[in-house]
Design a protein around this motif. Structure first.
Motif, PDB file in Angstrom:
ATOM      1  N   ASN A 124       0.753  -1.211   0.123  1.00  0.00           N
ATOM      2  CA  ASN A 124      -0.028  -0.123   0.098  1.00  0.00           C
ATOM      3  C   ASN A 124       0.760   1.178  -0.156  1.00  0.00           C
ATOM      4  O   ASN A 124       0.144   2.328  -0.012  1.00  0.00           O
ATOM      5  N   LEU A 125       1.985   1.045  -0.192  1.00  0.00           N
ATOM      6  CA  LEU A 125       2.973   2.468   0.000  1.00  0.00           C
ATOM      7  C   LEU A 125       3.108   3.105  -1.421  1.00  0.00           C
ATOM      8  O   LEU A 125       3.064   2.306  -2.628  1.00  0.00           O
ATOM      9  N   ASN A 126       3.058   4.150  -1.419  1.00  0.00           N
ATOM     10  CA  ASN A 126       3.140   5.091  -2.703  1.00  0.00           C
ATOM     11  C   ASN A 126       4.419   5.798  -2.818  1.00  0.00           C
ATOM     12  O   ASN A 126       5.253   5.916  -1.563  1.00  0.00           O
ATOM     13  N   LYS A 166       4.982   3.183   7.492  1.00  0.00           N
ATOM     14  CA  LYS A 166       4.944   4.501   6.827  1.00  0.00           C
ATOM     15  C   LYS A 166       5.117   5.211   8.080  1.00  0.00           C
ATOM     16  O   LYS A 166       4.319   5.113   8.973  1.00  0.00           O
ATOM     17  N   ARG A 215      -3.267  12.102  -4.020  1.00  0.00           N
ATOM     18  CA  ARG A 215      -4.557  11.504  -4.310  1.00  0.00           C
ATOM     19  C   ARG A 215      -5.712  11.886  -3.237  1.00  0.00           C
ATOM     20  O   ARG A 215      -6.815  11.899  -3.527  1.00  0.00           O
ATOM     21  N   THR A 216      -5.193  12.394  -2.340  1.00  0.00           N
ATOM     22  CA  THR A 216      -6.121  13.027  -0.922  1.00  0.00           C
ATOM     23  C   THR A 216      -6.785  14.387  -1.908  1.00  0.00           C
ATOM     24  O   THR A 216      -7.922  14.795  -1.562  1.00  0.00           O
ATOM     25  N   THR A 254       2.523  15.038  -9.392  1.00  0.00           N
ATOM     26  CA  THR A 254       2.672  15.628  -8.049  1.00  0.00           C
ATOM     27  C   THR A 254       3.702  16.718  -8.019  1.00  0.00           C
ATOM     28  O   THR A 254       3.615  17.468  -7.050  1.00  0.00           O
ATOM     29  N   ASP A 293       6.600   8.138  -0.071  1.00  0.00           N
ATOM     30  CA  ASP A 293       6.295   7.854   1.287  1.00  0.00           C
ATOM     31  C   ASP A 293       7.307   7.984   2.323  1.00  0.00           C
ATOM     32  O   ASP A 293       8.444   7.113   1.823  1.00  0.00           O
ATOM     33  N   ASP A 319       3.299  10.747   4.942  1.00  0.00           N
ATOM     34  CA  ASP A 319       2.685  10.568   3.647  1.00  0.00           C
ATOM     35  C   ASP A 319       3.747  11.367   2.652  1.00  0.00           C
ATOM     36  O   ASP A 319       4.202  12.414   2.948  1.00  0.00           O
ATOM     37  N   THR A 366       0.527  10.028  -2.110  1.00  0.00           N
ATOM     38  CA  THR A 366      -0.467   9.923  -1.108  1.00  0.00           C
ATOM     39  C   THR A 366      -1.091  11.235  -1.083  1.00  0.00           C
ATOM     40  O   THR A 366      -2.465  11.244  -0.830  1.00  0.00           O
ATOM     41  N   SER A 367      -0.544  12.602  -0.858  1.00  0.00           N
ATOM     42  CA  SER A 367      -1.120  13.594  -0.722  1.00  0.00           C
ATOM     43  C   SER A 367      -2.015  14.134  -1.812  1.00  0.00           C
ATOM     44  O   SER A 367      -3.176  14.561  -1.722  1.00  0.00           O
TER      45      SER A 367
END
Length: 242
Positions: free
Chosen positions: A89-91, A125, A135-136, A169, A94, A128, A132-133
């Protein structure tokens, strides 16, 4: 030329350049079930203390003989044998804390030959990263198309998706920055090309507006090293990204 399309958020919309396309029955970067664990034969585990360090996650490497994780610390790159992180699940980007011991693993198909390896014991982790940021805050899936002449595996399409997402990003392209800020739909095409004797995957990124989509940034991804290059159109040269 016919196109396949991954219609992520709004179905029924075709891809770039008004090409004919067909919709795939999958969304976003596809969540893959963990494959059967590859056999890791640990011949020796050195009697050193366990190492613990803070690093930046780069990617999962699952195409070789062992499942591995690639991470960076400053200018140094580390590869770990991964039998620990099965959720994956890591991006990219991270911040992680990793614990490992130095040891050796068998070289498949080479009798009893061994090679040095960092054997991962735990990973978590701690903060973030940019993906990850993104995507949020952006909150949308990217769409993508590719030529029906090309045959890509789901895992490879996911890899390209993640590289494109990582680029977004940190892009300095003002049109892409504006589209992201306004949370406009984004799409990209995948092509193959050769340049100066090197093979690349070429990514054309376009915001989707009321009048369609026009590519505003070309990326070249090195097939051998996976590195991202921006295409400087006026100078017709590739500029290494990150």
């Amino acid at each position: 030329m016919k196109k396949r399309i991954i219609a992520i958020t709004i179905t029924g919309v075709c891809g770039l350049l008004a090409c004919h396309c067909k919709t795939a029955q999958e969304q976003g970067p596809v969540k893959l079930s963990p494959p059967p664990q590859k056999p890791v034969v640990v011949r020796k585990q050195n009697n050193y203390h366990e190492h613990i360090d803070q690093m930046t996650f780069v990617s999962y490497l699952d195409d070789g003989d062992y499942f591995q994780i690639l991470a960076k610390k400053a200018d140094s790159t580390f590869v770990f044998i991964n039998e620990t992180d099965t959720t994956k699940n890591l991006n990219r980007g991270d911040q992680i804390e990793v614990a490992w011991k130095d040891g050796q693993v068998a070289v498949p198909g080479d009798n009893d030959a061994e090679m040095p390896a960092r054997l991962l014991f735990s990973i978590k982790k701690t903060a973030d990263g940019p993906v990850t940021s993104f995507r949020t805050t952006y909150g949308k899936k990217l769409r993508y198309t590719w030529s029906t002449d090309e045959e890509f595996t789901t895992s490879y399409l996911n890899k390209v998706y993640q590289l494109t997402e990582y680029y977004l990003t940190q892009t300095k392209n003002p049109l892409l920055q504006l589209a992201i800020k306004k949370r406009e739909e984004l799409t990209y095409s995948i092509e193959s090309a050769e340049r100066n004797g090197q093979h690349y995957r070429v990514i054309g990124i376009a915001p989707i507006g009321p009048n369609g989509s026009n590519i505003v940034q070309w990326l070249y991804i090195g097939e051998e090293n996976g590195r991202i290059y921006e295409h400087d159109l006026p100078e017709d040269k590739l500029v290494a990204f990150d």
